[in-house]
Write an enzyme that holds these catalytic residues in place. Structure first.
Site, mmCIF file in Angstrom:
data_model
loop_
_atom_site.group_PDB
_atom_site.id
_atom_site.type_symbol
_atom_site.label_atom_id
_atom_site.label_comp_id
_atom_site.label_asym_id
_atom_site.label_seq_id
_atom_site.Cartn_x
_atom_site.Cartn_y
_atom_site.Cartn_z
ATOM 1 N N CYS A 27 24.211 1.482 4.948
ATOM 2 C CA CYS A 27 22.808 1.051 4.960
ATOM 3 C C CYS A 27 21.993 1.705 6.073
ATOM 4 O O CYS A 27 20.776 1.806 5.966
ATOM 5 C CB CYS A 27 22.726 -0.462 5.119
ATOM 6 N N HIS A 66 15.943 -2.475 -1.106
ATOM 7 C CA HIS A 66 16.814 -1.874 -0.091
ATOM 8 C C HIS A 66 17.669 -0.787 -0.729
ATOM 9 O O HIS A 66 18.834 -1.013 -1.049
ATOM 10 C CB HIS A 66 17.686 -2.969 0.537
ATOM 11 N N CYS A 91 21.800 -4.500 9.670
ATOM 12 C CA CYS A 91 23.246 -4.645 9.558
ATOM 13 C C CYS A 91 23.775 -3.504 8.695
ATOM 14 O O CYS A 91 23.032 -2.873 7.940
ATOM 15 C CB CYS A 91 23.623 -5.998 8.961
ATOM 16 N N GLY A 150 27.304 -2.086 6.372
ATOM 17 C CA GLY A 150 28.560 -2.416 5.719
ATOM 18 C C GLY A 150 29.791 -2.042 6.534
ATOM 19 O O GLY A 150 29.774 -1.114 7.341
#
Length: 402
Positions: A95, A348, A379, A381
């Site tokens: 991300c 996202h 955050c 992964g």
């Protein structure tokens, strides 16, 4: 006054974000073509920057195969008409791909290797579903290195709810409703549209259409409508499609420069990079990553959380944002937080989102000269977080020692 090796954010753009899948606006569109749209749009908005003076093109993608493979930074540079003399590369931090593209090239600027770079990301989750083709090493599970649940992001969000029982589904839903409402207000106030690059796309069996706005938002979202959604990751759970970001397609691109390039080309910086940090956490609560990342970034900058006047927090899940806010004692309705809404509303597309946060923070800096420092944080992964602290060039004390 900028030092020669200061790193500044000159501009950022993105495509409108689409919903992934056959019904989405970008079904039938290539990921690299989306990235080309963003890069070309960025260059067209900044004609004072000669393309041949760009030192690097760094683009991120989480799934680097097919139309997101083949060293996408280099291929997109060539497809965008940037001279062959300009190199490019691909980068991946799930991300935070675009965020890492920015921080990696920023390090090059600070060191003196670059003066002008393009950094961004693309994710076509319709063409490349998250985790497609991945082959996790069996040792993760057999040696208990990673909890099997950590390989599913929705499960990690449920785990955060378990860890912080004060973050109820009601709070998460209330946060999600506010995100949708804030994005709708930002659209009404023309705060989103200026940084969008129009994309002409053709879905299979249909004609061409020009897309100028995001597809994912649901501005009429209410607490009642969210209460009816199922909890797919756990029976009687708290995470739903309504209080989490969706599956999306989109691309972003940003122009970064050194202080020296700013003077030579007469550029107008929108933000100065103050510090950045990445941190690891237990993969099964990956949503907590922004907390230690922010602690590290603040320490490196010699700042405290009270010095931050604007927060752009990626909304992978409402619980993830709320755990961050609770840690710092910030109310979830604090007007410093995600003034234009966030990923729950706008979407996202994984590796592209970091630059969306930066572009929105830059526009908020231009609107609110009373704010000196802002952060972009997300955050990541497999148990990580990333935070970048920025300074507002419109603030009266810009450039002075804190």
């Amino acid at each position: 006054m900028l030092d020669d090796r200061d790193v500044v954010f000159i501009d950022g753009v993105r495509t409108p974000f689409g919903r992934a899948g056959e019904k989405g606006i970008y079904h039938g569109t290539r990921a690299d073509d989306l990235a080309v749209k963003a890069v070309r749009g960025l260059l067209e908005r900044n004609p004072q920057v000669p393309a041949e003076k760009i030192d690097e093109v760094s683009l991120a993608a989480t799934t680097q195969t097919g139309d997101q493979g083949l060293t996408i930074g280099r291929t997109v540079a060539l497809l965008s008409g940037i001279p062959q003399s300009v190199p490019g590369y691909a980068i991946d931090r799930m991300c935070a791909g675009a965020m890492t593209a920015v921080t990696s090239t920023a390090g090059g600027i600070a060191f003196g290797a670059y003066d002008l770079v393009i950094a961004g990301g693309v994710e076509h989750m319709g063409n490349h579903p998250m985790g497609a083709g991945a082959d996790p090493n069996p040792r993760f599970v057999s040696e208990r290195i990673v909890d099997p649940q950590a390989l599913n992001m929705g499960n990690t969000a449920e785990n955060l709810h378990d860890r912080f029982p004060a973050i109820t589904k009601e709070r998460a839903d209330r946060y999600a409703v506010a995100s949708q409402a804030k994005l709708a207000a930002a659209y009404q106030n023309q705060q989103i549209q200026p940084d969008l690059v129009s994309v002409a796309a053709k879905r299979p069996g249909e004609g061409w259409a020009v897309h100028r706005v995001d597809e994912p938002p649901r501005p009429g979202t209410t607490m009642e409508s969210l209460s009816e959604l199922r909890t797919p990751f756990r029976a009687h759970g708290r995470v739903t499609a309504g209080n989490a970001a969706g599956l999306n397609d989109g691309a972003t691109a940003a122009l970064l420069a050194s202080g020296q390039a700013v003077r030579e080309l007469g550029l107008a910086p929108k933000m100065r990079l103050v510090s950045f940090a990445f941190a690891g956490v237990a993969p099964d609560v990956m949503g907590y990553g922004p907390v230690p990342a922010t602690e590290k970034a603040l320490a490196k900058a010699g700042l405290e959380i009270q010095d931050i006047g604007l927060f752009e927090i990626n909304e992978a899940f409402a619980v993830q944002v709320l755990s961050f806010l609770d840690y710092y004692g910030i109310d979830q309705e604090d007007p410093r937080v995600n003034r234009y809404g966030g990923a729950i509303a706008v979407g996202h597309p994984l590796a592209s989102s970091g630059v969306r946060l930066m572009t929105q923070l830059a526009r908020q800096f231009s609107e609110d000269h009373s704010v000196r420092y802002g952060i972009t944080t997300m955050c990541i992964g497999l148990g990580m977080g990333g935070t970048v602290i920025w300074e507002n060039p419109n603030h009266p004390d810009f450039g002075s020692k804190a």
